[in-house]
Write a protein that holds these residues in place. Structure first.
Motif, PDB file in Angstrom:
ATOM      1  N   VAL A 209       0.857  -1.185   0.000  1.00  0.00           N
ATOM      2  CA  VAL A 209       0.000   0.000   0.000  1.00  0.00           C
ATOM      3  C   VAL A 209       0.890   1.231   0.000  1.00  0.00           C
ATOM      4  CG1 VAL A 209      -1.948  -1.127   1.136  1.00  0.00           C
ATOM      5  CG2 VAL A 209      -0.206   0.014   2.537  1.00  0.00           C
ATOM      6  N   VAL A 210       0.459   2.257  -0.736  1.00  0.00           N
ATOM      7  CA  VAL A 210       1.235   3.495  -0.846  1.00  0.00           C
ATOM      8  C   VAL A 210       0.278   4.674  -0.826  1.00  0.00           C
ATOM      9  CG1 VAL A 210       2.888   4.834  -2.210  1.00  0.00           C
ATOM     10  CG2 VAL A 210       3.018   2.335  -2.223  1.00  0.00           C
ATOM     11  N   ASN A 211       0.678   5.714  -0.104  1.00  0.00           N
ATOM     12  CA  ASN A 211      -0.101   6.948  -0.047  1.00  0.00           C
ATOM     13  C   ASN A 211       0.866   8.060   0.325  1.00  0.00           C
ATOM     14  OD1 ASN A 211      -2.335   8.720   0.046  1.00  0.00           O
ATOM     15  ND2 ASN A 211      -2.610   8.371   2.240  1.00  0.00           N
ATOM     16  N   MET A 212       1.303   8.846  -0.663  1.00  0.00           N
ATOM     17  CA  MET A 212       2.320   9.867  -0.433  1.00  0.00           C
ATOM     18  C   MET A 212       1.754  11.264  -0.671  1.00  0.00           C
ATOM     19  SD  MET A 212       5.536   7.974  -2.316  1.00  0.00           S
ATOM     20  CE  MET A 212       6.684   9.333  -2.017  1.00  0.00           C
ATOM     21  N   THR A 213       2.247  12.222   0.113  1.00  0.00           N
ATOM     22  CA  THR A 213       1.850  13.614  -0.072  1.00  0.00           C
ATOM     23  C   THR A 213       2.894  14.525   0.548  1.00  0.00           C
ATOM     24  OG1 THR A 213      -0.024  15.153   0.107  1.00  0.00           O
ATOM     25  CG2 THR A 213       0.506  13.876   2.067  1.00  0.00           C
ATOM     26  N   ASN A 214       2.680  15.813   0.420  1.00  0.00           N
ATOM     27  CA  ASN A 214       3.514  16.793   1.096  1.00  0.00           C
ATOM     28  C   ASN A 214       2.753  17.350   2.299  1.00  0.00           C
ATOM     29  OD1 ASN A 214       4.463  19.850   1.460  1.00  0.00           O
ATOM     30  ND2 ASN A 214       6.151  18.663   0.618  1.00  0.00           N
ATOM     31  N   HIS A 215       3.496  17.612   3.379  1.00  0.00           N
ATOM     32  CA  HIS A 215       2.884  18.025   4.642  1.00  0.00           C
ATOM     33  C   HIS A 215       3.234  19.480   4.982  1.00  0.00           C
ATOM     34  CE1 HIS A 215       1.591  17.919   8.861  1.00  0.00           C
ATOM     35  NE2 HIS A 215       1.015  16.739   8.620  1.00  0.00           N
ATOM     36  N   ALA A 216       3.193  20.359   3.994  1.00  0.00           N
ATOM     37  CA  ALA A 216       3.438  21.777   4.271  1.00  0.00           C
ATOM     38  C   ALA A 216       2.331  22.343   5.150  1.00  0.00           C
ATOM     39  CB  ALA A 216       3.530  22.565   2.972  1.00  0.00           C
ATOM     40  N   ILE A 217       2.710  23.232   6.071  1.00  0.00           N
ATOM     41  CA  ILE A 217       1.754  23.949   6.909  1.00  0.00           C
ATOM     42  C   ILE A 217       1.817  25.421   6.520  1.00  0.00           C
ATOM     43  CG2 ILE A 217       1.119  24.575   9.265  1.00  0.00           C
ATOM     44  CD1 ILE A 217       2.188  21.935  10.201  1.00  0.00           C
ATOM     45  N   PHE A 218       0.677  25.975   6.085  1.00  0.00           N
ATOM     46  CA  PHE A 218       0.637  27.271   5.414  1.00  0.00           C
ATOM     47  C   PHE A 218       0.108  28.397   6.296  1.00  0.00           C
ATOM     48  CE2 PHE A 218       0.292  24.175   1.964  1.00  0.00           C
ATOM     49  CZ  PHE A 218       1.240  24.641   1.073  1.00  0.00           C
ATOM     50  N   ASP A 219       0.726  29.549   6.136  1.00  0.00           N
ATOM     51  CA  ASP A 219       0.185  30.833   6.592  1.00  0.00           C
ATOM     52  C   ASP A 219       0.401  31.801   5.440  1.00  0.00           C
ATOM     53  OD1 ASP A 219      -0.472  33.257   7.669  1.00  0.00           O
ATOM     54  OD2 ASP A 219       0.996  33.219   9.292  1.00  0.00           O
ATOM     55  N   MET A 220      -0.680  32.119   4.712  1.00  0.00           N
ATOM     56  CA  MET A 220      -0.537  32.916   3.499  1.00  0.00           C
ATOM     57  C   MET A 220      -0.226  34.386   3.796  1.00  0.00           C
ATOM     58  SD  MET A 220      -0.637  30.572   1.373  1.00  0.00           S
ATOM     59  CE  MET A 220      -0.435  31.596  -0.090  1.00  0.00           C
ATOM     60  N   ALA A 221      -0.332  34.790   5.055  1.00  0.00           N
ATOM     61  CA  ALA A 221       0.111  36.138   5.437  1.00  0.00           C
ATOM     62  C   ALA A 221       1.618  36.191   5.578  1.00  0.00           C
ATOM     63  CB  ALA A 221      -0.550  36.556   6.743  1.00  0.00           C
ATOM     64  N   GLY A 222       2.242  35.027   5.575  1.00  0.00           N
ATOM     65  CA  GLY A 222       3.673  34.915   5.801  1.00  0.00           C
ATOM     66  C   GLY A 222       3.931  34.201   7.105  1.00  0.00           C
ATOM     67  N   GLU A 223       4.767  33.194   7.045  1.00  0.00           N
ATOM     68  CA  GLU A 223       5.095  32.388   8.232  1.00  0.00           C
ATOM     69  C   GLU A 223       5.440  33.295   9.414  1.00  0.00           C
ATOM     70  OE1 GLU A 223       8.145  31.338  10.969  1.00  0.00           O
ATOM     71  OE2 GLU A 223       8.579  32.453   9.123  1.00  0.00           O
ATOM     72  N   GLY A 224       4.827  33.005  10.573  1.00  0.00           N
ATOM     73  CA  GLY A 224       5.102  33.798  11.768  1.00  0.00           C
ATOM     74  C   GLY A 224       4.322  35.086  11.867  1.00  0.00           C
ATOM     75  N   SER A 225       3.323  35.288  10.999  1.00  0.00           N
ATOM     76  CA  SER A 225       2.543  36.524  11.064  1.00  0.00           C
ATOM     77  C   SER A 225       1.798  36.599  12.391  1.00  0.00           C
ATOM     78  CB  SER A 225       1.541  36.592   9.904  1.00  0.00           C
ATOM     79  OG  SER A 225       0.510  35.634  10.064  1.00  0.00           O
ATOM     80  N   PRO A 226       1.597  37.794  12.946  1.00  0.00           N
ATOM     81  CA  PRO A 226       0.975  37.919  14.271  1.00  0.00           C
ATOM     82  C   PRO A 226      -0.399  37.273  14.391  1.00  0.00           C
ATOM     83  CG  PRO A 226       1.974  40.001  13.610  1.00  0.00           C
ATOM     84  CD  PRO A 226       2.037  39.099  12.411  1.00  0.00           C
ATOM     85  N   ALA A 227      -1.205  37.352  13.337  1.00  0.00           N
ATOM     86  CA  ALA A 227      -2.569  36.825  13.405  1.00  0.00           C
ATOM     87  C   ALA A 227      -2.661  35.363  12.993  1.00  0.00           C
ATOM     88  CB  ALA A 227      -3.502  37.661  12.536  1.00  0.00           C
TER      89      ALA A 227
END
Length: 391
Positions: A209-227
């Motif tokens: 069995v195979v199931n591959m993906t990417n595990h990026a965690i997104f903040d479209m305001a920019g990583e580390g944005s206050p909100a």
């Protein structure tokens, strides 16, 4: 307004369906003055002396991606906002050592099996296989030493209308309990329009069995944005999702999203249903940690799986995929114990994951799309991160 919104969304969906054609067509264009560029540089060494490379892909429109050979990891993904200023939109670490010493799946390639397998067991052709339990009573993201914890071989690095890097890894028969020798490749490709395509391919010498993906965690305001990402607008074209039990394993049901906090068919703020304790599913997940059954199902070419927009900066991400599901994870276990890029503590709400894939625990649910891979029938999953700017 509701009808016009549906028309707009349908238009976007139609455009998304042609994404792979757009990417392929770019390879047929004459060499442009501003071709996409790929460069390779040392990223550091592991404790045993193994050298690890980093590959940077840059497009003419200001989009760039940095990939670590360790875990075939998307370390950074930078995109301009409507003001023209670029920001890194994925959470992660600044240095290789942190990915090794403090693993948290930031941007990694997960496999052999992304997401959870109940009890770490599954059966194929009458034989039961036991995987390591690394998520209480479950196996998560391959269990044990998954694809996120190995150094991938850099096969090729190319510049041109499409800049790319090809990474390969061979997982031996019995690796973390999985049957079959599995030869895998991950190809990251960035075209001049700023589409980052990730293609996963695998061939096995035994049924597996195979199931591959990417595990990026997104903040479209920019990583580390206050909100953080909680005020951003999310769309998922799925009329149903797979509810889970208290161990976050799908029950086997396909439940309609209509009338629930899981209805993202029209753009909604991520935060709107995040703390709704009246929904037992939100209680189980400590927020969203659920697979959505995409209306499109399995497709030959990547089609829309999710859309995330930051209204303030205008940065917009469209995730396209050939797979039938997408896992929406609202970063519920980010608790301030991890120090990320720029020395910032990551907490719940700082980013979300949108992971296209087969359904969780599919090997134990015959009604789900099968994750089986046989000799002579290779696995392939193509996904795209399309970055644009709204006005």
């Amino acid at each position: 307004m509701r009808n016009s919104g549906k028309t707009l969304f349908a238009s976007r969906l139609a455009l998304s369906a042609t994404a792979a054609v757009i990417v392929s067509a770019s390879a047929l264009l004459p060499l442009a003055a501003h071709a996409a560029e790929a460069t390779q540089a040392p990223a550091g060494k592991l404790a045993d002396g193994t050298e690890v490379s980093a590959i940077t892909l840059k497009a003419a429109n200001g989009v760039s991606a940095r990939i670590l050979a360790y875990g075939a990891t998307l370390q950074s993904l930078c995109a301009p906002g409507r003001d023209g200023k670029a920001a890194d939109v994925v959470l992660g670490y600044d240095d290789l050592a942190s990915y090794v010493d403090h693993p948290n799946y930031f941007g990694v390639t997960v496999g052999r099996y992304a997401n959870r397998i109940a009890g770490g067991t599954f059966a194929l052709d009458g034989k039961t296989f036991q995987l390591p339990l690394n998520d209480k009573t479950n196996s998560l993201h391959g269990g044990g030493k998954g694809f996120d914890k190995v150094v991938w071989k850099v096969v090729s690095v190319k510049s041109g209308p499409v800049a790319s890097v090809v990474l390969s890894h061979v997982s031996p028969d019995g690796d973390s309990g999985y049957p079959g020798k599995l030869a895998t490749t991950v190809t990251y490709s960035l075209d001049e329009a700023g589409n980052l395509t990730i293609a996963f391919e695998a061939k096995s010498d035994k049924p597996t069995v195979v199931n591959m993906t990417n595990h990026a965690i997104f903040d479209m305001a920019g990583e580390g944005s206050p909100a953080g990402a909680m005020g951003q607008m999310l769309t998922i074209p799925a009329a149903a999702y797979t509810p889970v039990d208290d161990k976050l394993i799908p029950t086997g049901e396909l439940r309609k999203v209509e009338g629930s906090v899981f209805d993202f068919r029209q753009p909604r703020r991520v935060a709107d249903g995040l703390r709704d304790g009246r929904d037992q599913q939100i209680v189980f997940g400590r927020g969203y940690d659920h697979n959505f059954a995409l209306d499109k199902g399995v497709t030959t070419n990547p089609q829309l799986a999710a859309r995330l927009e930051d209204p303030a900066s205008g940065r917009t991400l469209e995730v396209l995929s050939t797979e039938p599901g997408v896992q929406f994870y609202s970063g519920n276990f980010l608790d301030g114990t991890l120090i990320g890029k720029g020395g910032r503590l990551y907490r719940m709400g700082d980013g979300i994951a949108l992971e296209p894939q087969k359904f969780p625990d599919a090997p134990n649910h015959p009604s789900f799309v099968s994750a089986r891979v046989d000799p002579g029938k290779p696995y392939r999953h193509v996904m795209i991160y399309r970055l644009t700017t709204s006005r």
